[in-house]
Design a protein around this motif. Structure first.
Motif, short mmCIF file in Angstrom:
data_model
loop_
_atom_site.label_atom_id
_atom_site.label_comp_id
_atom_site.label_asym_id
_atom_site.label_seq_id
_atom_site.Cartn_x
_atom_site.Cartn_y
_atom_site.Cartn_z
N GLN A 135 0.81 -1.22 0.00
CA GLN A 135 0.00 0.00 0.00
C GLN A 135 0.85 1.27 0.00
OE1 GLN A 135 -3.44 0.58 -0.27
NE2 GLN A 135 -2.59 2.63 -0.50
N ASN A 180 -6.95 -2.86 -11.35
CA ASN A 180 -8.35 -2.64 -11.72
C ASN A 180 -8.75 -1.18 -11.47
OD1 ASN A 180 -8.35 -5.71 -10.47
ND2 ASN A 180 -9.56 -5.49 -12.33
N TYR A 232 -7.17 -0.18 -7.86
CA TYR A 232 -6.84 -1.12 -6.78
C TYR A 232 -6.27 -2.41 -7.38
CZ TYR A 232 -11.30 -3.43 -7.98
OH TYR A 232 -12.32 -4.07 -8.64
N GLN A 274 -4.53 -6.59 -6.03
CA GLN A 274 -4.19 -7.54 -4.98
C GLN A 274 -2.77 -7.25 -4.50
OE1 GLN A 274 -5.73 -10.06 -3.47
NE2 GLN A 274 -7.59 -10.43 -4.67
N ASP A 307 -12.07 -2.31 3.50
CA ASP A 307 -12.50 -2.37 2.11
C ASP A 307 -12.28 -1.03 1.42
OD1 ASP A 307 -13.27 -4.96 2.48
OD2 ASP A 307 -15.41 -4.53 2.70
N PHE A 318 -13.04 -7.06 0.28
CA PHE A 318 -11.90 -7.99 0.22
C PHE A 318 -12.29 -9.34 0.80
CE2 PHE A 318 -7.92 -9.91 1.68
CZ PHE A 318 -7.19 -9.86 0.50
N HIS A 360 -6.47 -5.37 -0.62
CA HIS A 360 -6.53 -4.55 -1.83
C HIS A 360 -5.76 -3.27 -1.57
CE1 HIS A 360 -10.42 -6.62 -3.35
NE2 HIS A 360 -9.40 -6.99 -4.09
N ARG A 402 -4.84 0.43 -2.80
CA ARG A 402 -5.76 1.29 -3.54
C ARG A 402 -5.32 2.75 -3.48
NH1 ARG A 402 -8.85 0.60 1.22
NH2 ARG A 402 -8.10 -1.53 1.03
#
Length: 700
Positions: free
Chosen positions: A386, A429, A480, A482, A507, A527, A562, A564
């Motif tokens: 992240q 994504n 976002y 994985q 999330d 998630f 995730h 993001r």
């Protein structure tokens, strides 16, 4: 063909021809006997006629057929496979004269016998003789048939038949031997077999078929079909890596013979590196979609001719074992594997907990001087974390409020916990609040991008957290992937240890209201449905200001999540909505009676904020121009128009998503002013598409 049969016939014909002709004329003429029939002399003429009632007699050419042994010339009608017969056809005229250069067509039952030549046609020679060889159809042929000879003589068809019998022959193969029964690798040898027909070494060429086990799988070659010469068929055998015993088979018409040769195995002379799949591994326990914590490394064992060598033992080892790297799941020591039929041999490398380059060494067990190594394998986390996941926009404020198809790019940069680019092929994504956006991209060298295109849906009733109360045209984009939650690696071992600080992630969601708090209607990316723990406060340093998470969706433990980022872009209008302030006063005012006197201001600059009709910035790159309506009196009392302009940087709309628009500075200049400058300035903004709008600023 001159032979005893035709010579005897010609000699005899010279002696009796005159008397035969005379006799024929007497016997077949119009007088004489009352028997009602006629006869033809010597059996050479076919005569038909009537009795004494005055009928006519017709004479035609004649074909005489005989069968003789093709080898000895002795008369016989017994045909055996391997011992052909010769068919002789003698063609004479009604007067007994040999007929030359006439085509004789021979036919028979093809299931029992065939002709040589296969056309079945021959031309009579000067003696009226045509010959053709008759051969048994195969060794097993048995039965009886007829040979029919047909010839056309001046429009008349003459036919004759003769019968023959076919007896099956007996074929045996003997003494199948190899010139060398112990063959070196890739060597050649001859393979011979004797062919007996009816107990006698055949003098007639027969075709023998050869095959071998190694030939059938491509590891040897042998001559497939060979004709006998003086009863012996000889084939050539060449090794192509057989490496063992090979059974050679010779066969002919249902009978066969076998022999065995021993072929030496080729000697390995080199090991070549082939591939590592994949060449980049994730740390143990950090694999994810498209990532692997192991790699299969393949080598190839070859001989001096670069042909693959099978069944060779190869020993493997690693250049380093740091972090617990395993080889075929072993933590220490070399491992062995054996090359397959293609010479290939593989070993599996499993990543440990430390990122590092590593390579595999391969050594031939039979000859330790033959050694090679793979290219570098890379071990890294390979997945985004992240704190090292970024999202940017090429142009924030595109001309898209009333125009479809204007595009910009959304760009992602993703790195692992060490700052290395994530593994190529990592999927990112995208979701947008409005307009259109491509759904995903895959990284190469840690980055990828998608196209954002203006169009519906255009947000119209947003409640954005801004003092300018923007309620339309602002589009939030969420990217976002994985990845994993970030942590503070206090002991620098590159793995999360209990007690180390990590930043738990709930999330992800599309933050339409730009307030970092999920509200009903904002798109959530769940998630795990099991994640219901409270989430921590956002880091105070602001690193998660654009990475919000929904409260109550964390799990309280470090791990996958995730990663993001949110970003806002604007669908800008080309129409000017607000210019603030729009009225400026030049101070101080001129005052000739003041003590000391206040001179007129002869140049000034004014800064204003300009926005579109939604209080967003106008489109990036839009050009500003100004037309002066500002005047003053100069030192001669003339009324003069002041010049107005935008300095560089203020003459275009900048690339920004700032609510309330952009700030611009306007310069107003005069010369030898005797009075204050007053009037209006017309401002025109022309968008990148060429559309324009205007506003007026007042100077007093």
């Amino acid at each position: 063909m001159r032979d005893s049969f035709s010579a005897a016939f010609r000699s005899h014909a010279r002696l009796i021809a005159p008397s035969l002709i005379a006799l024929a004329l007497v016997s077949c003429g119009g007088g004489g006997g009352g028997s009602g029939s006629t006869s033809c002399p010597g059996g050479f003429l076919t005569c038909t006629g009537s009795g004494t009632d005055g009928g006519t007699t017709t004479q035609t050419p004649k074909v005489t057929l005989t069968l003789v042994d093709a080898g000895t010339g002795a008369a016989t009608n017994n045909l055996t496979s391997g011992k052909p017969l010769t068919v002789r056809a003698l063609l004479v005229s009604p007067t007994g004269v040999p007929l030359a250069n006439r085509v004789v067509t021979f036919t028979t039952d093809g299931s029992l016998a065939v002709f040589d030549p296969t056309s079945g046609t021959r031309l009579t020679d000067a003696n009226g003789l045509a010959t053709i060889n008759l051969l048994a159809a195969d060794l097993a042929s048995s039965g009886a048939a007829q040979v029919t000879a047909t010839v056309d003589v001046d429009g008349a068809s003459v036919t004759q038949k003769i019968a023959y019998a076919v007896s099956p022959g007996s074929v045996t193969l003997s003494n199948l031997t190899a010139n060398s029964t112990s063959l070196s690798a890739y060597g050649s040898t001859s393979i011979s077999v004797q062919v007996y027909f009816n107990g006698v070494l055949t003098t007639t060429p027969l075709t023998v078929n050869f095959s071998s086990g190694c030939d059938s799988n491509g590891k040897a070659s042998i001559t497939k079909s060979v004709a006998t010469i003086n009863g012996v068929a000889t084939a050539t055998y060449t090794d192509k890596g057989c490496a063992g015993s090979d059974i050679i088979t010779a066969s002919l018409q249902g009978t066969s013979a076998q022999t065995t040769i021993a072929v030496a195995a080729p000697r390995a002379s080199n090991i070549g590196y082939v591939s590592a799949s994949p060449s980049s591994m994730a740390l143990a326990g950090t694999g994810g979609a498209g990532l692997s914590s192991s790699s299969v490394v393949t080598f190839k064992v070859v001989d001096s001719t670069n042909n693959p060598v099978a069944s060779k033992a190869v020993s493997f080892d690693l250049s380093t074992r740091v972090g617990g790297i395993k080889l075929n799941n072993q933590l220490s020591g070399p491992v062995q594997a054996t090359s397959d039929g293609a010479g290939l041999v593989s070993v599996t490398v499993s990543a440990g907990s430390v990122p590092t380059p590593v390579w595999v060494t391969a050594t031939l067990v039979d000859d330790p001087t033959i050694v090679t190594q793979s290219t570098n394998l890379t071990i890294s986390t390979g997945r985004p974390t992240q704190d090292r996941f970024s999202l940017s926009i090429g142009t924030f404020n595109i001309e898209g409020w009333s125009r479809d198809g204007t595009t910009t790019r959304a760009n992602v940069y993703a790195f692992d916990r060490l700052g290395n680019p994530v593994a190529d092929g990592t999927v990112i994504n995208f979701i947008s609040e409005g307009a259109g956006i491509q759904p995903s991209c895959v990284t190469a060298a840690g980055s990828c991008s998608v196209t954002v295109t203006s169009g519906e849906f255009r947000p119209r009733v947003d409640s954005e957290p801004s003092t300018f109360a923007v309620k339309a045209g602002r589009v939030t984009i969420l990217a976002y992937a994985q990845g994993e939650e970030s942590f503070d690696d206090l002991n620098q071992n590159n793995i999360y240890d209990a007690g180390e600080v990590f930043r738990d992630l709930g999330d992800a969601f599309v933050d339409n209201t730009e307030d970092r708090v999920w509200t009903s209607g904002e798109r959530e990316i769940q998630f795990s449905a099991l994640n219901t723990s409270a989430c921590p406060a956002y880091p105070s340093d602001g690193r998660y200001s654009n990475a919000p998470y929904k409260v109550g969706t964390c799990d309280g433990v470090w791990g996958n999540a995730h990663v993001r980022r949110n970003i806002v872009m604007v669908l800008s209008s080309h129409v000017i909505g607000t210019v603030a302030p729009s009225t400026f006063t030049i101070l101080p005012k001129a005052n000739a009676t003041a003590v000391p006197p206040v001179a007129p201001v002869c140049s000034a600059s004014f800064t204003f904020r300009m926005s579109d009709i939604n209080n967003n910035p106008l489109p990036a790159g839009a050009a500003l121009t100004a037309i002066s309506g500002v005047t003053y009196k100069n030192d001669t009392g003339d009324t003069v128009k002041a010049t107005v302009s935008f300095p560089p940087g203020s003459d275009t709309v900048s690339n920004t998503d700032a609510p309330g628009g952009t700030f611009h500075t306007l310069l107003v200049e005069g010369s030898k002013c005797a009075t204050d400058m007053t009037g209006s300035i017309g401002i025109t903004v022309t968008s990148p598409s060429g559309d324009s709008s205007g506003k007026t600023i007042t100077i007093n």
